[in-house]
Scaffold this motif. Structure first.
Motif, PDB file in Angstrom:
ATOM      1  N   THR A   5     -44.433 -29.368  20.572  1.00  0.00           N
ATOM      2  CA  THR A   5     -43.019 -29.647  20.753  1.00  0.00           C
ATOM      3  C   THR A   5     -42.518 -28.987  22.034  1.00  0.00           C
ATOM      4  O   THR A   5     -43.177 -28.130  22.606  1.00  0.00           O
ATOM      5  N   MET A   6     -41.346 -29.432  22.456  1.00  0.00           N
ATOM      6  CA  MET A   6     -40.648 -28.813  23.579  1.00  0.00           C
ATOM      7  C   MET A   6     -39.159 -29.048  23.373  1.00  0.00           C
ATOM      8  O   MET A   6     -38.749 -29.774  22.464  1.00  0.00           O
ATOM      9  N   THR A   7     -38.341 -28.471  24.219  1.00  0.00           N
ATOM     10  CA  THR A   7     -36.896 -28.658  24.138  1.00  0.00           C
ATOM     11  C   THR A   7     -36.527 -30.005  24.745  1.00  0.00           C
ATOM     12  O   THR A   7     -36.940 -30.333  25.857  1.00  0.00           O
ATOM     13  N   SER A   8     -35.753 -30.765  24.009  1.00  0.00           N
ATOM     14  CA  SER A   8     -35.320 -32.077  24.481  1.00  0.00           C
ATOM     15  C   SER A   8     -34.330 -31.929  25.633  1.00  0.00           C
ATOM     16  O   SER A   8     -33.354 -31.187  25.524  1.00  0.00           O
ATOM     17  N   PRO A   9     -34.541 -32.662  26.736  1.00  0.00           N
ATOM     18  CA  PRO A   9     -33.579 -32.613  27.830  1.00  0.00           C
ATOM     19  C   PRO A   9     -32.277 -33.356  27.494  1.00  0.00           C
ATOM     20  O   PRO A   9     -31.287 -33.208  28.182  1.00  0.00           O
ATOM     21  N   PHE A  10     -32.289 -34.115  26.415  1.00  0.00           N
ATOM     22  CA  PHE A  10     -31.117 -34.898  26.024  1.00  0.00           C
ATOM     23  C   PHE A  10     -30.140 -34.102  25.172  1.00  0.00           C
ATOM     24  O   PHE A  10     -28.930 -34.190  25.361  1.00  0.00           O
ATOM     25  N   THR A  11     -30.696 -33.330  24.216  1.00  0.00           N
ATOM     26  CA  THR A  11     -29.822 -32.640  23.262  1.00  0.00           C
ATOM     27  C   THR A  11     -30.042 -31.132  23.199  1.00  0.00           C
ATOM     28  O   THR A  11     -29.249 -30.431  22.598  1.00  0.00           O
ATOM     29  N   GLY A  12     -31.145 -30.671  23.774  1.00  0.00           N
ATOM     30  CA  GLY A  12     -31.485 -29.253  23.635  1.00  0.00           C
ATOM     31  C   GLY A  12     -32.183 -28.982  22.314  1.00  0.00           C
ATOM     32  O   GLY A  12     -32.554 -27.846  22.027  1.00  0.00           O
TER      33      GLY A  12
END
Length: 103
Positions: A5-12
């Motif tokens: 997983t990683m942090t979404s650039p859309f929602t954080g």
């Protein structure tokens, strides 16, 4: 199996690494590969990173090399070391310019 997983650039929020079969045209030929991408768990939007893009295209390059018997970079390096060839000589054998191999 480890879930990446990683942090979404859309929602954080969380984005999960997923994959699906896909095709890509390379040098006028179609190759099948496993397309990797991240999907935002909140919006379900898909995106890739530079690293994922490189992994995806590497699959296609490798299939092309295997199909046409083109040596992989690691194989070329092993051959050069095995025969004790200079970079200039290896460049000549491969039909490159004098400095091309070392670049």
């Amino acid at each position: 199996m480890i879930k990446q997983t990683m942090t979404s650039p859309f929602t954080g929020g969380v984005a999960t690494l997923l994959c699906e079969p896909s095709t890509l045209v390379f040098r006028k030929e179609t190759f099948q590969y496993v397309h990797q991408f991240y999907e935002c768990e909140d919006t379900h939007e898909r995106f890739t990173t530079s690293e994922v893009d490189e992994a995806n295209i590497a699959q296609v390059y490798n299939k092309y090399r295997a199909k046409y018997g083109i040596p992989f970079p690691e194989e070329i390096k092993r051959i050069r070391q095995h025969y004790g060839l200079s970079a200039t000589k290896m460049s000549e054998i491969l039909g490159f310019g004098e400095n091309q191999y070392s670049l």
